[in-house]
Scaffold this motif. Structure first.
Motif, short mmCIF file in Angstrom:
data_model
loop_
_atom_site.label_atom_id
_atom_site.label_comp_id
_atom_site.label_asym_id
_atom_site.label_seq_id
_atom_site.Cartn_x
_atom_site.Cartn_y
_atom_site.Cartn_z
N SER A 29 70.51 -69.09 3.63
CA SER A 29 70.03 -69.27 4.76
C SER A 29 69.90 -67.91 4.98
CB SER A 29 69.77 -70.04 5.10
OG SER A 29 70.44 -70.00 6.55
N VAL A 30 70.52 -67.02 5.11
CA VAL A 30 71.19 -65.91 5.99
C VAL A 30 70.57 -64.49 4.87
CG1 VAL A 30 72.89 -64.32 6.69
CG2 VAL A 30 73.09 -66.68 7.25
N PRO A 31 70.84 -64.35 3.42
CA PRO A 31 70.30 -63.20 3.35
C PRO A 31 68.29 -64.09 2.91
CG PRO A 31 71.12 -64.55 1.16
CD PRO A 31 71.31 -65.01 3.24
N LEU A 32 68.58 -65.02 2.49
CA LEU A 32 66.09 -65.55 2.84
C LEU A 32 66.00 -65.23 3.97
CD1 LEU A 32 64.17 -67.06 0.96
CD2 LEU A 32 64.97 -68.69 2.11
N ALA A 33 66.34 -65.20 5.32
CA ALA A 33 65.15 -64.94 6.26
C ALA A 33 65.22 -63.31 6.34
CB ALA A 33 66.25 -65.68 7.28
N TRP A 34 66.47 -62.91 6.04
CA TRP A 34 67.12 -60.97 6.27
C TRP A 34 65.65 -60.58 4.90
CZ3 TRP A 34 68.30 -58.32 2.38
CH2 TRP A 34 68.25 -56.50 3.00
N THR A 66 74.51 -53.61 1.83
CA THR A 66 74.33 -54.54 3.21
C THR A 66 74.90 -55.73 3.34
OG1 THR A 66 72.39 -55.22 2.30
CG2 THR A 66 72.06 -53.25 3.11
N ALA A 67 75.16 -56.08 4.31
CA ALA A 67 76.03 -57.57 4.65
C ALA A 67 74.75 -58.46 4.16
CB ALA A 67 76.05 -57.06 6.29
N PRO A 68 73.73 -58.75 4.69
CA PRO A 68 73.42 -60.05 4.02
C PRO A 68 73.25 -60.37 2.64
CG PRO A 68 71.32 -58.78 5.57
CD PRO A 68 72.64 -57.53 5.47
N VAL A 69 73.24 -58.64 1.56
CA VAL A 69 73.69 -59.57 0.55
C VAL A 69 75.37 -59.69 -0.17
CG1 VAL A 69 74.33 -58.13 -1.97
CG2 VAL A 69 72.45 -57.90 -0.26
N ALA A 70 75.13 -59.18 0.74
CA ALA A 70 77.23 -60.10 1.05
C ALA A 70 77.50 -61.61 1.13
CB ALA A 70 78.08 -59.28 2.02
N VAL A 71 76.67 -61.55 2.48
CA VAL A 71 76.61 -63.12 2.82
C VAL A 71 76.44 -63.89 1.72
CG1 VAL A 71 75.37 -65.08 3.89
CG2 VAL A 71 75.85 -62.74 4.71
N ALA A 72 75.65 -63.74 0.76
CA ALA A 72 74.39 -63.99 -0.08
C ALA A 72 75.70 -64.13 -1.54
CB ALA A 72 74.18 -63.07 -1.39
N PHE A 73 76.60 -63.71 -1.66
CA PHE A 73 78.25 -64.36 -2.03
C PHE A 73 79.01 -65.08 -2.02
CE2 PHE A 73 76.77 -59.85 -4.06
CZ PHE A 73 77.27 -59.44 -5.76
#
Length: 421
Positions: free
Chosen positions: A91-96, A167-174
């Protein structure tokens, strides 16, 4: 004859799933606070609140979770927990990408992720003795602890690199993808057996079962000492780690990759400690290994706050952090094996939950303390407080009967423990 855990298919399944889960956890460990600092301009107090919420679930539901896990099939618990963590982080990268990411959403994600982690951690530690047998616990725990250490090195280094490049949101997708892959891998584990029925005369009420697990831990001087030492160590570790993103990124202006590498140094220390735990225990005795290594490594905690710039102070602090994490690696292998051997199967979930509640509760308290001190005084003062807790963490074990123990408890201890809990 002791069978190597590596010859047990279900242990290999759990281990490979844990590789994926640990990779995701450690990438998220770097990426989430960096999102808060760099993308959402979080203050030291807000970073501390984020770290607190990531671990406070162990205080809120840690004890009843142990009783629930003792009533459930462990395989189902592990798969459900990983699926929940995958969905939350996705949900984090999606919201970003949609331009709607807020600090409030990050707070909710880390809090709910902590709830799922409660069940995953308690379930994985409780199922391990059933998979490998009690005689294989030291070797199995050394393997798991080594995995966690390698995850700290690889995952946090990768996390820092991914944040810096993508970027950090892409890292959270991993992170989300890793937890999903872990859940899929766990489906290959054979269905774990139904939990054993309660012993005659034992209450089946949740509150009574939770209290039974707490009495088992705090009524035993060795288990109590192990719990207190680990809690103090976690308190110091979290105070230091909570402020490191603020120190690296905001005060020193270092790249995210440098923070990942510093945390990777701690992972290397964990790995060395885990690999040395068994041979050192065989040579010195299990209790003496815990006590003497703790005594010799205590001053290392006071080296970490010497991190005042990106020059020599960085190397001094990294050395102290390496030694402190070496002790933690040894403590985890020997301490976890000792407490698993001293606990009957029917109490494993509640014993592990009691430890996790205290240990991870210390992380929540440490994060809150770090945020408060960092907000009211300075980041470096916060590091000195964390280093002081690192330095005294060994005392409960050193001053307890654990220090004189040469061997792990024999099987008959299980009956003795069962009869007094």
């Amino acid at each position: 004859m002791i069978i190597s855990p590596w010859r047990i298919a279900d242990f290999r399944t759990l281990f490979t799933a844990s590789i994926l889960s640990q990779l995701g956890t450690n990438i998220g460990y770097v990426a989430v606070p960096l999102i808060a600092v760099s993308a959402l301009d979080a203050s030291p107090g807000q970073v501390g609140a984020l770290a607190t919420l990531s671990t406070v679930a162990f205080l809120l539901i840690g004890l009843p979770a142990g009783a629930w896990v003792d009533r459930m099939r462990h395989r189902r618990v592990l798969i459900a927990a990983d699926l929940a963590r995958a969905g939350l982080f996705a949900s984090v990268p999606l919201a970003w990408w949609l331009g709607t990411l807020t600090l409030g959403q990050l707070y909710a994600v880390v809090l709910l992720n902590g709830c799922a982690t409660v069940f995953f951690d308690v379930g994985s530690q409780s199922v391990l003795p059933r998979l490998v047998g009690r005689d294989g616990l030291v070797q199995a725990n050394a393997a798991v602890m080594s995995l966690i250490a390698v995850g700290n090195v690889a995952g946090r280094s990768a996390g820092g690199g991914l944040v810096q490049v993508l970027t950090a949101p892409v890292a959270v997708a991993f992170t989300a993808a890793s937890h999903l892959a872990s859940a899929l891998r766990l489906t290959a584990m054979r269905r774990t057996p139904a939990p054993p029925p309660p012993l005659p005369g034992r209450s089946t009420r949740l509150g009574a079962q939770v209290a039974e697990g707490v009495r088992h831990v705090f009524g035993n001087p060795e288990l109590r000492a192990l719990a207190l030492t680990a809690a103090l160590n976690n308190l110091g570790s979290q105070i230091v780690n909570t402020m490191l993103p603020v120190l690296f990124i905001r005060e020193l202006g270092l790249p995210a990759g440098a923070l990942g590498l510093f945390w990777a140094v701690g992972g290397a220390g964990l790995l060395l400690g885990a690999r040395c735990a068994r041979p050192v225990a065989v040579r010195l005795g299990y209790g003496r290994a815990l006590g003497l290594v703790g005594l010799c490594s205590a001053p290392a905690g006071l080296l970490v706050p010497l991190f005042i710039d990106d020059g020599p102070g960085l190397w001094v602090a990294a050395t102290g952090y390496l030694i402190a994490m070496f002790k933690t690696g040894m403590d985890n292998v020997l301490g976890v094996s000792l407490r698993q051997r001293m606990t009957p199967d029917s109490l494993l979930g509640r014993m592990n939950a009691t430890f996790r509640c205290l240990l991870t509760g210390a992380l929540a308290v440490g994060a809150a303390v770090a945020g408060l001190i960092g907000e009211l005084v300075t980041v470096h003062t916060t590091l000195w407080v964390g280093g002081a807790f690192f330095a005294v963490a060994f005392l409960p074990v050193f001053l307890s009967p654990v220090r004189t123990r040469r061997e792990l408890p024999e099987r008959q201890v299980q009956d003795a423990v069962t009869s007094i809990t």
